[in-house]
Design a protein around this motif. Sequence first.
Motif, short mmCIF file in Angstrom:
data_model
loop_
_atom_site.label_atom_id
_atom_site.label_comp_id
_atom_site.label_asym_id
_atom_site.label_seq_id
_atom_site.Cartn_x
_atom_site.Cartn_y
_atom_site.Cartn_z
N LEU A 47 2.71 7.55 -9.13
CA LEU A 47 2.52 8.90 -9.67
C LEU A 47 1.04 9.22 -9.87
O LEU A 47 0.63 10.36 -9.71
CB LEU A 47 3.28 9.06 -10.99
N TYR A 48 0.26 8.22 -10.20
CA TYR A 48 -1.18 8.42 -10.44
C TYR A 48 -1.90 8.83 -9.15
O TYR A 48 -2.92 9.51 -9.21
CB TYR A 48 -1.79 7.15 -11.03
N THR A 49 -1.38 8.43 -8.00
CA THR A 49 -2.04 8.75 -6.74
C THR A 49 -1.64 10.10 -6.16
O THR A 49 -2.21 10.53 -5.17
CB THR A 49 -1.73 7.66 -5.68
N LEU A 50 -0.66 10.76 -6.77
CA LEU A 50 -0.20 12.05 -6.26
C LEU A 50 -1.24 13.13 -6.54
O LEU A 50 -2.05 13.01 -7.45
CB LEU A 50 1.13 12.43 -6.91
N PRO A 51 -1.19 14.23 -5.79
CA PRO A 51 -2.10 15.35 -6.07
C PRO A 51 -1.86 15.91 -7.48
O PRO A 51 -0.76 15.81 -8.02
CB PRO A 51 -1.73 16.39 -5.01
N ILE A 52 -2.88 16.53 -8.04
CA ILE A 52 -2.84 17.03 -9.42
C ILE A 52 -1.70 18.02 -9.62
O ILE A 52 -0.99 17.94 -10.63
CB ILE A 52 -4.19 17.67 -9.80
N HIS A 53 -1.48 18.94 -8.68
CA HIS A 53 -0.41 19.93 -8.87
C HIS A 53 0.97 19.26 -8.91
O HIS A 53 1.84 19.68 -9.65
CB HIS A 53 -0.48 21.02 -7.81
N THR A 54 1.16 18.21 -8.14
CA THR A 54 2.42 17.47 -8.17
C THR A 54 2.55 16.70 -9.47
O THR A 54 3.64 16.64 -10.06
CB THR A 54 2.52 16.52 -6.97
N GLN A 55 1.45 16.11 -9.93
CA GLN A 55 1.47 15.41 -11.22
C GLN A 55 1.84 16.36 -12.35
O GLN A 55 2.61 16.00 -13.23
CB GLN A 55 0.10 14.79 -11.51
N ASP A 56 1.29 17.58 -12.31
CA ASP A 56 1.62 18.56 -13.35
C ASP A 56 3.10 18.90 -13.36
O ASP A 56 3.71 19.00 -14.43
CB ASP A 56 0.79 19.84 -13.16
N GLU A 57 3.69 19.05 -12.19
CA GLU A 57 5.12 19.34 -12.12
C GLU A 57 5.95 18.18 -12.64
O GLU A 57 6.94 18.37 -13.34
CB GLU A 57 5.52 19.68 -10.68
N ILE A 58 5.55 16.97 -12.33
CA ILE A 58 6.28 15.80 -12.81
C ILE A 58 6.12 15.66 -14.32
O ILE A 58 7.09 15.32 -15.02
CB ILE A 58 5.82 14.53 -12.05
N LEU A 59 4.93 15.95 -14.83
CA LEU A 59 4.75 15.91 -16.29
C LEU A 59 5.64 16.94 -16.99
O LEU A 59 6.20 16.65 -18.05
CB LEU A 59 3.29 16.16 -16.65
N GLU A 60 5.80 18.12 -16.40
CA GLU A 60 6.70 19.12 -16.98
C GLU A 60 8.13 18.61 -16.99
O GLU A 60 8.86 18.80 -17.97
CB GLU A 60 6.62 20.44 -16.20
#
Length: 188
Positions: free
Chosen positions: A92-105
């Motif tokens: 998850l740390y290597t994913l793009p920021i926008h994907t990380q934001d969606e996963i955090l939501e």
Amino acid sequence: MAISRKILISRRTVVKTSALGAVFLFLSTWKCKPTEKSVIAGRGLSCRFLDPEAQEIFAHLCEAVLFNFLPKEPSEKEKVLNEVILGIDSYLYTLPIHTQDEILEAIQFLKLRFVRWYLFGSGSHWELTDRNVVIKTLNQWKMSSISLFRSIFFLLQSMITIGYFDSSYSWKHVGYPGPKHALGLRHG
């Protein structure tokens, strides 16, 4: 031709569904920020992406998905789960920021007591969730006619299985000797 004259879904149903969906989305992200009052001891892992509460969510989801592959001895099982969580975290740390934001939501959404109660049968703590209920819910997502649920299921399943089979610590539990056994083989 009778089916072409039949109205399959009315405009009123579409409007009501859209309004309900908007309310649901608003409530799902409303006050989803972690509070300073709730302190979770955590697993003691040095994750770069997952906070201690998210680590617990993934630990229980991993336990439900991988229960046939996990060792029976509790301390060994915890070690394997911790390695899987570290694998998920690094992925998850290597994913793009926008994907990380969606996963955090999505993780924040799963932290809500109401959501846990509705989806998995326990609103208080993940430790109190029944593994069979989690498996049933995940299987419903896998077979759902709603593509979002199917996508969530396959994302969770792929993260968990990648985290498990990528870790050399779990290889001994599935009988895989590692890549070194193939070095002596001749091809052709």
